[in-house]
Design a protein around this motif. Structure first.
Motif, PDB file in Angstrom:
ATOM      1  N   GLY A 125      38.358  28.459  37.506  1.00 53.66           N
ATOM      2  CA  GLY A 125      38.540  29.601  38.187  1.00 53.66           C
ATOM      3  C   GLY A 125      39.433  29.668  39.310  1.00 53.66           C
ATOM      4  O   GLY A 125      40.258  30.591  39.445  1.00 53.66           O
ATOM      5  N   TYR A 126      40.004  28.558  39.800  1.00 53.88           N
ATOM      6  CA  TYR A 126      40.933  28.360  40.841  1.00 53.88           C
ATOM      7  C   TYR A 126      42.414  28.359  40.121  1.00 53.88           C
ATOM      8  O   TYR A 126      43.520  28.625  40.987  1.00 53.88           O
ATOM      9  CB  TYR A 126      40.751  27.226  41.605  1.00 53.88           C
ATOM     10  N   GLU A 127      42.416  28.006  38.894  1.00 54.66           N
ATOM     11  CA  GLU A 127      43.754  28.005  38.243  1.00 54.66           C
ATOM     12  C   GLU A 127      44.356  29.402  38.100  1.00 54.66           C
ATOM     13  O   GLU A 127      43.536  30.560  37.936  1.00 54.66           O
ATOM     14  CB  GLU A 127      43.703  27.670  37.041  1.00 54.66           C
ATOM     15  N   THR A 128      45.726  29.470  38.000  1.00 54.92           N
ATOM     16  CA  THR A 128      46.392  30.812  37.809  1.00 54.92           C
ATOM     17  C   THR A 128      45.769  31.719  36.724  1.00 54.92           C
ATOM     18  O   THR A 128      46.002  32.819  36.468  1.00 54.92           O
ATOM     19  CB  THR A 128      47.879  30.504  37.689  1.00 54.92           C
ATOM     20  N   PHE A 129      45.415  30.702  35.494  1.00 56.73           N
ATOM     21  CA  PHE A 129      45.209  31.268  34.475  1.00 56.73           C
ATOM     22  C   PHE A 129      43.377  31.608  34.425  1.00 56.73           C
ATOM     23  O   PHE A 129      42.847  32.122  33.315  1.00 56.73           O
ATOM     24  CB  PHE A 129      45.416  30.560  33.136  1.00 56.73           C
ATOM     25  N   GLY A 130      42.816  31.528  35.574  1.00 57.82           N
ATOM     26  CA  GLY A 130      41.237  31.622  35.567  1.00 57.82           C
ATOM     27  C   GLY A 130      41.062  32.900  35.953  1.00 57.82           C
ATOM     28  O   GLY A 130      41.860  33.718  36.228  1.00 57.82           O
ATOM     29  N   SER A 131      39.712  33.291  36.389  1.00 58.08           N
ATOM     30  CA  SER A 131      39.361  34.612  36.704  1.00 58.08           C
ATOM     31  C   SER A 131      37.884  34.382  37.513  1.00 58.08           C
ATOM     32  O   SER A 131      37.257  33.429  37.591  1.00 58.08           O
ATOM     33  CB  SER A 131      39.021  35.560  35.429  1.00 58.08           C
ATOM     34  N   THR A 132      37.415  35.480  38.163  1.00 61.56           N
ATOM     35  CA  THR A 132      36.288  35.662  38.819  1.00 61.56           C
ATOM     36  C   THR A 132      35.174  35.389  37.738  1.00 61.56           C
ATOM     37  O   THR A 132      34.188  34.844  38.301  1.00 61.56           O
ATOM     38  CB  THR A 132      36.041  37.191  39.395  1.00 61.56           C
ATOM     39  N   ASN A 133      35.367  35.899  36.643  1.00 60.67           N
ATOM     40  CA  ASN A 133      34.253  35.643  35.476  1.00 60.67           C
ATOM     41  C   ASN A 133      34.202  34.045  35.320  1.00 60.67           C
ATOM     42  O   ASN A 133      33.015  33.661  35.057  1.00 60.67           O
ATOM     43  CB  ASN A 133      34.619  36.084  34.078  1.00 60.67           C
ATOM     44  N   ASP A 134      35.177  33.124  35.670  1.00 61.77           N
ATOM     45  CA  ASP A 134      34.648  31.725  35.630  1.00 61.77           C
ATOM     46  C   ASP A 134      33.810  31.253  36.636  1.00 61.77           C
ATOM     47  O   ASP A 134      32.914  30.513  36.398  1.00 61.77           O
ATOM     48  CB  ASP A 134      36.297  31.073  35.670  1.00 61.77           C
TER      49      ASP A 134
END
Length: 538
Positions: free
Chosen positions: A213-222
């Protein structure tokens, strides 16, 4: 899936006893094809995968703990690259440990997956495959957090391969999650018995989604998914074991342990200094020489608690005395061996911050404990210790009274996943998903077990969570990953580690040294000339 080759030497499997739960046997005069296609042989191969955890976690813990806000060197020097970042490069001491050991674990897991299609069909095979998938995913998770883009190797390599490429971290995370979600459908349910169970998989899935979720490819859904998996792993279980009892020797297999690296006395009797693990060895000062052999455990005087670590605790927090050896008796292990401590002579006492500058308390304590060496608050953390024994406070939660004084190893299990951390993963995930109220409730479950007041919504933020993780998880192998995940490594290490400044992280190409460098040995073996080093080290 695209095949990616990695240079990896032929891996000989040496089977040693892993625990009372996972037993292995030596092989002789039989081929792998014959042995691993039998039920007994395949079980040995599965157990070898578990044994590899000892090599990942049982050796020097620099990659897990050094160079953070919580631990700094005492008398003995730590590897300067990993502990201070100024000399960090591809040949630095300790940089290759996780890279090498995790790829050995992956090779073993790939081998087990290869033979899973050829071995005798048993009732246990499905759960065994799930366990292997978990172990492989865990190895890749350590790699991608530590080194970033890494080679995603999923085939069993039966001869050396000399070309490999780096797979984007986003793809590696996708593979880890798919492996764990499949493992969740395969492993058995129930209490931890030495084998991976569903709640351990849910715990790791929660941490993987949280980290992505913290990665640039992550999202709030993570974050939302991480919270859901953490709650599934919690499964309605409250934290009911007193913190000190949680870490009592021989109690690692308690109801709150979800997964651990297994050890027992029989596995280290031949050489206690080598066959155990080093978790207890690093977190405290040396406590005496041969003249008191048997009276004190051997310590390295490395990874000593920083002032920040000492200051995390408040009066009434049961984790203070559950974590540290606040009173050292004339014979150190009498703390564990004697039920009645009131008749024992206190040799060293470490004053907590809430009694600092309380002259009456100090005078009374010394009067009631003749001959005690009284260590005043703010005199026993890593930055101020003189070159004397017992001058930094010791983390006692990993103490292993069953090993000899001279042994630098422990026969205690290394707990990797436990319920207290699951609550804190849920707290962080809910906060980042925008549901601070539920996150605070999860965090306060941990504080309530510790006997301290609930945190308030006004103070509940990522720094508070990191502080709470610090109090709950001293010495457990999470801290570097916690700071790296939350983007606070540079700020917190520079703020609380007495040997680190923010400029220490300055690397090549204007990139900070957050990821560790790809080891030079891996680069030298690789015939793919387009394989890049991490930018900070080019």
């Amino acid at each position: 899936m695209k095949k990616i080759y990695i240079a990896i030497a032929f891996l000989g499997l040496t089977f040693t006893s892993c625990s009372d739960f996972l037993e292995e046997e030596n092989l002789s005069n039989t081929t792998a094809e014959d042995f691993y296609t039998s039920a007994v042989g395949y079980e040995n191969l599965v157990n070898a995968n578990y044994s590899q955890l000892r090599d990942i976690y049982g050796e020097e813990p620099w990659l897990f703990c050094a160079g953070t806000d919580m631990y700094a060197e005492g008398r003995n020097a730590e590897p300067p690259g990993l502990s201070r970042y100024t000399q960090l490069n591809s040949t630095s001491d300790g940089v290759a440990l996780l890279y090498d050991q995790c790829y050995e674990a992956i090779q073993l897991a790939n081998m087990a997956m290869f033979y899973s299609e050829r071995t005798e069909q048993t009732d246990e095979l499905s759960s065994q495959i799930g366990e292997i998938k978990y172990l492989r995913a865990n190895a890749f998770f350590l790699l991608v957090q530590t080194y970033g883009d890494v080679s995603l190797v999923t085939d069993y390599i039966q001869e050396p391969q000399l070309q490999f490429s780096r797979t984007p971290a986003e793809e590696v995370y996708g593979f880890i999650i798919s492996e764990l979600e499949e493992a969740l459908t395969l492993v058995n349910d129930g209490a931890f018995d030495g084998h991976i169970k569903k709640r351990a998989v849910e715990h790791l899935l929660a941490k993987v989604y949280l980290t992505r979720g913290y990665e640039t490819f992550g999202s709030t859904n993570d974050f939302t998914t991480a919270a859901s998996y953490a709650d599934a792993a919690i499964d309605g279980q409250s934290l009911t074991i007193p913190f000190n009892d949680l870490w009592s020797p021989d109690n690692e297999m308690n109801a709150e342990t979800l997964f651990s690296v297994q050890y027992d006395n029989s596995s280290v009797t031949v050489n206690p200094s080598s066959y155990g693990n080093q978790q207890a060895y690093f977190f405290g000062s040396y406590q005496g020489g041969s003249e008191i052999a048997g009276d004190a455990p051997y310590r390295s005087y490395n990874l000593c608690p920083t002032k920040y670590t000492i200051d995390l605790f408040e009066q009434g927090d049961e984790r203070w005395e559950g974590t540290f050896m606040v009173e050292i008796f004339d014979r150190y292990f009498d703390y564990f061996d004697e039920e009645d401590h009131t008749t024992l002579n206190v040799h060293h006492y470490f004053e907590p911050k809430w009694y600092a500058n309380d002259a009456t308390y100090m005078a009374d304590y010394i009067a009631n404990h003749p001959g005690v060496t009284y260590h005043e608050y703010d005199t026993y953390h890593a930055a101020v210790n003189p070159n004397l024994d017992n001058e930094t406070i010791t983390v006692k939660k990993f103490d292993s009274p069953d090993v000899p004084f001279s042994a630098s190893s422990s026969v205690r299990d290394i707990v990797l996943s436990r319920l207290g951390e699951t609550y804190l993963i849920a707290a962080e995930a809910y906060l980042q998903a925008g549901n601070a109220t539920t996150g605070l409730a999860r965090l306060n479950e941990v504080r309530q077990r510790a006997g301290v007041a609930d945190a308030t919504l006004a103070e509940f933020d990522i720094d508070y969570i990191l502080d709470e993780r610090g109090r709950e998880l001293v010495g457990e192998y999470h801290r570097w990953f916690d700071l790296k995940r939350t983007g606070t490594l540079v700020e917190r290490a520079a703020m609380y580690h007495y040997l680190i400044e923010e400029s220490n992280f300055n690397g090549s190409n204007g990139v900070q040294k957050i990821l560790r460098p790809i080891p030079q040995t891996a680069l030298d073996l690789n015939q793919n000339q387009d394989f890049p080093q991490n930018p900070a080290y080019e």
